[in-house]
Scaffold this motif. Sequence first.
Motif, PDB file in Angstrom:
ATOM      1  N   ASN A  72       0.860  -1.176   0.000  1.00  6.77           N
ATOM      2  CA  ASN A  72       0.000   0.000   0.000  1.00  6.77           C
ATOM      3  C   ASN A  72       0.898   1.228   0.000  1.00  6.77           C
ATOM      4  OD1 ASN A  72      -2.407  -1.523   0.172  1.00  6.77           O
ATOM      5  ND2 ASN A  72      -2.166  -1.717   2.382  1.00  6.77           N
ATOM      6  N   GLU A 130     -13.343   1.236  -2.755  1.00  7.08           N
ATOM      7  CA  GLU A 130     -13.125   0.437  -3.965  1.00  7.08           C
ATOM      8  C   GLU A 130     -13.744   1.136  -5.165  1.00  7.08           C
ATOM      9  OE1 GLU A 130     -11.352  -2.257  -4.025  1.00  7.08           O
ATOM     10  OE2 GLU A 130     -11.208  -2.820  -1.907  1.00  7.08           O
ATOM     11  N   GLN A 169     -10.111  -2.543 -10.712  1.00 11.56           N
ATOM     12  CA  GLN A 169     -10.491  -2.170  -9.356  1.00 11.56           C
ATOM     13  C   GLN A 169      -9.286  -1.583  -8.619  1.00 11.56           C
ATOM     14  OE1 GLN A 169     -11.770  -4.982  -5.972  1.00 11.56           O
ATOM     15  NE2 GLN A 169     -13.721  -4.164  -6.709  1.00 11.56           N
ATOM     16  N   MET A 170      -9.481  -0.406  -8.070  1.00 11.14           N
ATOM     17  CA  MET A 170      -8.451   0.293  -7.303  1.00 11.14           C
ATOM     18  C   MET A 170      -9.067   0.747  -5.989  1.00 11.14           C
ATOM     19  SD  MET A 170      -6.921   2.665 -10.396  1.00 11.14           S
ATOM     20  CE  MET A 170      -7.058   2.098 -12.111  1.00 11.14           C
ATOM     21  N   ARG A 171      -8.220   0.959  -4.991  1.00  8.45           N
ATOM     22  CA  ARG A 171      -8.730   1.366  -3.683  1.00  8.45           C
ATOM     23  C   ARG A 171      -7.949   2.566  -3.161  1.00  8.45           C
ATOM     24  NH1 ARG A 171      -8.152  -0.472   1.866  1.00  8.45           N
ATOM     25  NH2 ARG A 171      -6.510  -1.925   1.199  1.00  8.45           N
ATOM     26  N   PHE A 172      -8.695   3.566  -2.676  1.00 12.36           N
ATOM     27  CA  PHE A 172      -8.113   4.804  -2.148  1.00 12.36           C
ATOM     28  C   PHE A 172      -8.741   5.114  -0.784  1.00 12.36           C
ATOM     29  CE2 PHE A 172      -8.101   4.849  -6.726  1.00 12.36           C
ATOM     30  CZ  PHE A 172      -6.844   5.329  -7.076  1.00 12.36           C
ATOM     31  N   CYS A 193      -3.283   4.441  -1.321  1.00 10.99           N
ATOM     32  CA  CYS A 193      -3.925   3.616  -2.349  1.00 10.99           C
ATOM     33  C   CYS A 193      -3.304   2.221  -2.341  1.00 10.99           C
ATOM     34  CB  CYS A 193      -3.834   4.247  -3.731  1.00 10.99           C
ATOM     35  SG  CYS A 193      -2.167   4.520  -4.350  1.00 10.99           S
ATOM     36  N   SER A 194      -4.050   1.271  -2.872  1.00  8.82           N
ATOM     37  CA  SER A 194      -3.620  -0.126  -2.875  1.00  8.82           C
ATOM     38  C   SER A 194      -2.640  -0.391  -4.011  1.00  8.82           C
ATOM     39  CB  SER A 194      -4.837  -1.040  -3.028  1.00  8.82           C
ATOM     40  OG  SER A 194      -5.544  -0.720  -4.217  1.00  8.82           O
ATOM     41  N   SER A 197      -2.946   0.465  -8.015  1.00  8.46           N
ATOM     42  CA  SER A 197      -3.823   1.610  -8.270  1.00  8.46           C
ATOM     43  C   SER A 197      -3.048   2.696  -9.016  1.00  8.46           C
ATOM     44  CB  SER A 197      -4.372   2.179  -6.961  1.00  8.46           C
ATOM     45  OG  SER A 197      -5.190   1.243  -6.297  1.00  8.46           O
ATOM     46  N   TRP A 202      -7.268   8.234 -10.833  1.00  8.66           N
ATOM     47  CA  TRP A 202      -8.074   8.941  -9.838  1.00  8.66           C
ATOM     48  C   TRP A 202      -8.258  10.404 -10.254  1.00  8.66           C
ATOM     49  CZ3 TRP A 202      -8.059  13.132  -6.690  1.00  8.66           C
ATOM     50  CH2 TRP A 202      -8.960  13.138  -5.630  1.00  8.66           C
TER      51      TRP A 202
END
Length: 323
Positions: A72, A130, A169-172, A193-194, A197, A202
């Motif tokens: 991360n 997500e 798929q991305m995660r913030f 962010c993961s 990503s 974004w």
Amino acid sequence: MMSNEIKKSWSGLFLIDKPEGLTSHDVVFKLRKILKEKQIGHTGTLDPMATGLMLCLVGPAVKLLPYMGNENKKYELTLKLGVVTDSWDMTGRVIKELNPESLKLWLKKYSQNRSLVQVMENLIGSLTGELDLPVPMYSAKKVDGKKLYELARSSESDDLETFEGPKKQMRFWDLEILNWDWEQGEIRLSFWCSKGSFVRSWVYELGKKLEIGASLKVLKRLAIDNYLLGSAKSLDVVRETIESSLSNSYLSLFELVKKFENFEIDVTEKNKIENGLLSYAFLNRLSSLCFTSENIMLIHNNRLVAVLQIKPEIRIKRVFKED
């Protein structure tokens, strides 16, 4: 001049503060020359325009690269409103731009109305969790065996959708707005962010939601998991202090291993594991313990012996034999 003994001793992790203008490969190349060590790998590529933390594994420690964790990352970024480029950052070709007067009026309207600023802050805050976002076409991601940037370079289109890669798929999370620059039409913020990503994705998505477009202007990586930029050193500082003190910008292999979940083994277990064997006694001892990681480090007398996978099944992933 470093002695041969010192040259052979490097096995660990360097925290490097990458400057603007260098590729991640450039950093590795320069570090190889400084350390006189060929075995160097890194986690998390940074684009040339980006600065900040890079983790560089050196010597036998390179073998730990696949086990470095979730990776991360935390970034600080500045985005430019009213412009979209083919690369989704300010190094690319402009394909859509709000004329200066229209952008000025838009910024004035928002800057003078606190309720509108709150609306924008809420919209920015909604881009957390997500998210299914398009990958930038100017990236090394492959589709049908071909890198996206190769397809992008062959296009002269001004259609925004031409430069939207496949969705991913991305995660913030932990987003914080640091500064509004209404004169320049820029926003500075930070978030985590993961792994995998894209910050540019974004920024592009925010520009679409604001309906005026946005592109990434400045990017700095502040952290990778528990490793912080504040502990990193520039390449110049590493070069100058290589024979003296590197403080917390360098972790030896054993110091690095201690950051993982690890398990102390006896000499009998060590000898068996080095030959690819897991005894019933060892497995019984292991079963009484609870680990959260997929892999653990097996150590004996302050030395890494092996990486052991324990989920979903127990097996030896890699053995580290003594020199």
